[in-house]
Every structure is written in structure tokens, then in C-alpha cells.
Design an enzyme around this catalytic site. Structure first.
Site, short mmCIF file in Angstrom:
data_model
loop_
_atom_site.label_atom_id
_atom_site.label_comp_id
_atom_site.label_asym_id
_atom_site.label_seq_id
_atom_site.Cartn_x
_atom_site.Cartn_y
_atom_site.Cartn_z
N GLN A 127 -18.79 47.17 75.39
CA GLN A 127 -18.85 47.28 76.85
C GLN A 127 -20.08 48.03 77.37
O GLN A 127 -20.69 47.60 78.35
CB GLN A 127 -17.58 47.94 77.38
CG GLN A 127 -16.82 46.99 78.27
CD GLN A 127 -15.40 47.44 78.56
OE1 GLN A 127 -14.92 48.43 78.02
NE2 GLN A 127 -14.74 46.69 79.41
N ASP A 130 -22.99 45.67 77.87
CA ASP A 130 -22.68 44.39 78.49
C ASP A 130 -23.47 44.17 79.78
O ASP A 130 -23.05 44.56 80.87
CB ASP A 130 -21.17 44.34 78.76
CG ASP A 130 -20.71 42.97 79.19
OD1 ASP A 130 -21.56 42.13 79.51
OD2 ASP A 130 -19.49 42.74 79.21
N TYR A 229 -10.30 35.39 78.97
CA TYR A 229 -11.01 34.53 79.92
C TYR A 229 -10.11 33.45 80.46
O TYR A 229 -9.05 33.17 79.91
CB TYR A 229 -12.22 33.88 79.24
CG TYR A 229 -13.31 34.86 78.94
CD1 TYR A 229 -14.17 35.26 79.94
CD2 TYR A 229 -13.46 35.39 77.67
CE1 TYR A 229 -15.17 36.18 79.68
CE2 TYR A 229 -14.45 36.31 77.40
CZ TYR A 229 -15.30 36.70 78.41
OH TYR A 229 -16.28 37.61 78.16
P1 NAD Z 1 -16.53 35.17 84.64
O1 NAD Z 1 -17.79 35.58 85.29
O2 NAD Z 1 -16.56 34.38 83.39
O3 NAD Z 1 -15.62 34.38 85.69
C1 NAD Z 1 -15.26 34.92 86.92
C2 NAD Z 1 -13.80 34.71 87.24
O4 NAD Z 1 -13.55 33.35 87.53
C3 NAD Z 1 -12.80 35.10 86.13
O5 NAD Z 1 -11.96 36.10 86.62
C4 NAD Z 1 -12.05 33.80 85.89
O6 NAD Z 1 -10.68 34.02 85.59
C5 NAD Z 1 -12.21 33.09 87.21
N1 NAD Z 1 -11.95 31.64 87.18
C6 NAD Z 1 -12.25 30.74 86.22
N2 NAD Z 1 -11.83 29.51 86.59
C7 NAD Z 1 -11.26 29.63 87.81
C8 NAD Z 1 -10.65 28.71 88.72
N3 NAD Z 1 -10.53 27.43 88.43
N4 NAD Z 1 -10.16 29.20 89.88
C9 NAD Z 1 -10.30 30.52 90.18
N5 NAD Z 1 -10.86 31.43 89.37
C10 NAD Z 1 -11.33 30.99 88.20
O7 NAD Z 1 -15.60 36.43 84.40
P2 NAD Z 1 -15.93 37.91 83.94
O8 NAD Z 1 -16.32 38.72 85.10
O9 NAD Z 1 -16.83 37.83 82.80
O10 NAD Z 1 -14.46 38.39 83.50
C11 NAD Z 1 -13.55 37.55 82.80
C12 NAD Z 1 -12.58 38.39 81.96
O11 NAD Z 1 -13.28 39.08 80.94
C13 NAD Z 1 -11.81 39.44 82.72
O12 NAD Z 1 -10.53 39.54 82.16
C14 NAD Z 1 -12.58 40.71 82.46
O13 NAD Z 1 -11.80 41.88 82.58
C15 NAD Z 1 -12.96 40.47 81.01
N6 NAD Z 1 -14.15 41.25 80.62
C16 NAD Z 1 -14.07 42.01 79.49
C17 NAD Z 1 -15.16 42.76 79.10
C18 NAD Z 1 -15.10 43.61 77.86
O14 NAD Z 1 -14.03 43.88 77.38
N7 NAD Z 1 -16.23 44.02 77.34
C19 NAD Z 1 -16.34 42.72 79.85
C20 NAD Z 1 -16.38 41.90 80.99
C21 NAD Z 1 -15.28 41.15 81.36
#
Ligand code: NAD
Length: 370
Positions: A127, A130, A229
Site C-alpha cells: 500500500q 501504491d 475488485y
Molecule cells: P478501480 O479504480 O479499479 O475502480 C473504481 C470503482 O469502480 C471500484 O470501486 C469498482 O467496484 C467500481 N466498479 C466497477 N464496475 C462497476 C460498475 N459496473 N458499476 C459501478 N461501479 C463499478 O478501483 P480502486 O480504487 O482501485 O479500488 C478497488 C478495490 O481495491 C477496493 O476494494 C479498494 O479498497 C481496493 N484497493 C486495495 C488496495 C490495497 O490493498 N493495496 C489499494 C487500492 C484499492
């Protein structure tokens, strides 16, 4: 170990991979820093600040690229820049590996080990490195400001001698890192916020920021994968989601879309029909523009106006908040370099569970796609 920080060359890219404060920390760790003159200018860090932090500033791009063991970039290098990298050196940046076959071949030919930040595993231990998250935070924040500036109304409720103004309704589609930051920013500006995501877990996060969760459970089952995801929706699910979003979007003044599915084109969630049914004056900021857009009418990098609705195809918003975006990117780089450093030297290990999957080229070999 010598680390190079060249100036970014893509037009409008104002960020820099390392800011002076982080340079100072790397120097303390024993690294030698070579920064190209003017590299930090777009983000308001001058050469003098880099010198004061212990870096050597060079006027020669070729020296920043070719005279160092590890080059830290924000965006991928051009073909000419890649040709300046040291034979057998290393490169880190947002390399866009899926659209960079030629670049990867050229890097492999120079036996450069290249690490694509997009491929950092999203695990807790990674993280602090990231950059997708740190830059999405900036993008989500700025998207609301861009949208608010394009609205013909103010965001907060106001009770004035000239009458009472009702607050703007903001609808956020996709509540990942960028979406959650957009919700928080819109709330701070006084908007009434609702948000939609296909992951049920997003509901609690949306509510904790004071947003109303538009619950997809009546139309689709939870779409969260074991990795955290969203999975791609089936055609039938997609149609239902588009209809549900269309109903809510029609009530909003400002819509921020951020929905993405890793490795895919952005899902089309706002149809032309839904746009036609929106109130004149509605503004859409489409943060997924670079991945094809969440709105059918989005044009990346352009602002489209149709039937009184403004659709902003936002690209690279973090570069427009270059000071803080660079500061966050730079902290991510520091964590990554600390992870890569073993006894003061650069150790590139294909078996490393964090950096191994990021290596798109390794010792003369292209390793992407796997
Ligand atoms: P992303 O940028 O890939 O996508 C943005 C959002 O779009 C996501 O919340 C996804 O669920 C949503 N989405 C996808 N298809 C959709 C649809 N058809 N309709 C509505 N929404 C839709 O996402 P992100 O910001 O990278 O985060 C995704 C997940 O990863 C989250 O659970 C976040 O907490 C997690 N995450 C974990 C870490 C880590 O542990 N290092 C870091 C970043 C994000």
C-alpha cells in the site's frame, strides 16, 4: 546506487517522480541522486531545493537517464528517452504496459529491467508504494472541483437575504479510491451526495463519508471478487445497472463517474438516452475517460455539450495538482526504493512477491503480457 530523476516530457505533465524532501531521505539511505535541471519546475520545486536536499542537478537528460542505475519516472519514457537508459539499468514508472509493446522490446534490448507501477499487487504490504491509489485520491478530489466550476449553481445550501438556495445533488458512480475521495470532497463543499457501486462492501464506506448508497442488490448480486475488485457484469446485469443509474442520474446536478474493472475498457454506465433525460445544466465529469469512459458520449480530453448537459472527459487530473500529486508519488517511490535496496545496492528479484509481478522486462526479456 545512483538514482536518476529526468524531467517529464509529455505535454501538460507537471508532476515529478521525486520531490526534494524524499531526495533528502534517499541520500540519507546512501543513494546518489542525479536530477535533470527543471525536473521539479512544473510541481513548483526548483533546482536549488534539490541541491539543498543533496542531489546533483544536471543539464543533460542523457546523464539523468544514462548515468544512473535506477531511473524514476512518472510517465513512460519516449523512444528517444528509452534509448538513453544505461545498458542493464532499471526503470520505474507508469509504463502503460498494455499499450507499450515497442517500448518494452526496446527496453529488453538494452537489458533494462522495467517495473510498471500499474502492476503493483494491491496487497496491504504494498500500500505505501501504491501510486494508482495516491493519484486516484488526487483525481477524485480534483474531479469535484472541475465539476463544481462548470456548474451554474453553488454547491452548498445558502440562506441569504436574496433568498434560499438549495444544495447541489452530486451522484458518484464507482466508489473505489477516486470515488470515495470525490464523495468526501463534494460533502465538504456542501453537496448532497449519493453514490453507486457494484461491490456491496462499498456501501459502508459511502455511508461513513455521509453519502447515500444507491444499493445495487435489487438488480445485481454482489460483484466483488475475492481480490477485492469488481468483476465485469454480464450483458443482462449491465442493462439493469444502466437503467438504475439512469434513474438516479436524472436527479443529479453533478455526476462524477470513476467505475473501472482492472484490465478492461471502462463499463459504459451512462447511456446517451440517460444523458438526454438529464436536466439542462447537469455536469458529468468522467474520470474513466482514458479507459474509454463510463458515459457513452464522453470524448477523452474534451468537453462535450449536448442538450444543456456538459460532459467533461477528464484526463490526467493529478498533473493539474502537481505539487501534492508529486509529493504523494514521491513517497510511494521512497517506499519502493527502500524495498528494492539491499545493503545499499539495487536488488531486482523476479521472485519478490511485490516487485516481481511488476517487472515487464527483465534481463533482456519481455515478460508482459504473462
Ligand atoms: P478501480 O479504480 O479499479 O475502480 C473504481 C470503482 O469502480 C471500484 O470501486 C469498482 O467496484 C467500481 N466498479 C466497477 N464496475 C462497476 C460498475 N459496473 N458499476 C459501478 N461501479 C463499478 O478501483 P480502486 O480504487 O482501485 O479500488 C478497488 C478495490 O481495491 C477496493 O476494494 C479498494 O479498497 C481496493 N484497493 C486495495 C488496495 C490495497 O490493498 N493495496 C489499494 C487500492 C484499492
Amino acid at each position: 546506487m545512483k538514482i536518476g530523476v529526468p524531467k517529464e516530457s509529455v505535454p501538460h505533465e507537471r508532476r515529478v517522480a521525486l520531490v526534494p524532501a524524499t531526495v533528502g531521505q534517499l541520500v540519507k539511505l546512501g543513494a546518489e541522486l542525479l536530477v535533470e535541471a527543471g525536473a521539479g519546475a512544473g510541481a513548483r520545486f526548483d533546482d536549488e531545493a534539490y541541491r539543498a536536499a543533496g542531489a546533483r542537478v544536471t543539464e543533460q537528460a542523457a546523464e539523468a537517464y544514462g548515468g544512473t542505475d535506477l531511473v524514476l519516472k512518472v510517465l513512460r519514457p519516449s523512444a528517444q528517452e528509452a534509448a538513453m537508459l544505461k545498458q542493464g539499468g532499471a526503470l520505474v514508472g507508469l509504463l502503460q504496459p498494455s499499450g507499450s509493446a515497442e517500448l518494452l522490446a526496446a527496453l529488453a534490448q538494452r537489458e533494462v529491467t522495467a517495473l510498471a507501477m500499474e502492476l503493483l499487487p494491491r496487497v496491504t504490504a504494498a500500500q505505501p508504494m501504491d501510486v494508482l491509489s495516491s493519484q486516484a485520491t488526487v483525481a477524485g478530489y480534483k474531479a469535484v472541483l472541475v465539476g463544481a466550476a462548470a456548474l451554474g449553481r453553488m454547491m452548498p445550501m445558502m440562506i441569504t437575504a436574496a433568498g434560499t438556495l438549495i444544495p447541489a445533488k452530486v451522484f458518484v458512480v464507482g466508489a473505489g479510491v477516486a470515488g470515495l475521495q470525490a464523495i468526501a470532497t463534494a460533502r465538504r463543499l456542501g453537496g448532497v451526495v449519493s453514490a453507486f457501486d457494484v461491490r456491496a462492501a462499498a456501501g459502508d464506506e459511502i455511508r461513513s463519508l455521509g453519502g447515500r448508497f444507491v444499493d445495487p442488490s435489487q438488480v445485481v448480486p454482489d460483484a466483488q471478487t475475492s481480490g477485492g475488485y469488481a468483476r465485469p457484469l454480464t450483458e443482462e446485469e449491465q442493462q439493469k445497472v444502466v437503467a438504475l443509474i439512469g434513474r438516479h442520474a436524472g436527479e443529479a446536478d453533478l455526476i462524477i463517474t470513476t467505475a473501472q474493472v482492472p484490465g478492461r475498457a471502462a463499463p459504459k454506465l451512462i447511456s446517451a438516452e440517460a444523458v438526454a433525460a438529464m436536466k439542462p445544466g447537469t455536469v458529468i465529469v468522467d474520470l474513466a475517460a482514458e479507459a474509454g469512459g463510463n458515459c457513452e458520449l464522453t470524448r477523452p480530453g474534451e468537453t462535450v455539450e449536448t442538450g444543456g448537459v456538459t460532459i467533461i472527459g477528464a484526463v490526467n487530473l493529478p498533473a493539474t495538482v502537481a505539487t501534492h500529486a508529486s509529493q504523494m508519488y514521491s513517497r510511494n517511490m521512497l517506499s519502493l526504493v527502500q524495498h528494492l535496496m539491499k545493503n545499499g545496492d539495487l536488488a531486482l528479484d523476479l521472485e519478490d512477491r511485490i516487485t516481481g509481478p511488476m517487472m515487464v522486462t527483465y534481463r533482456g526479456e519481455v515478460r508482459y503480457p504473462r
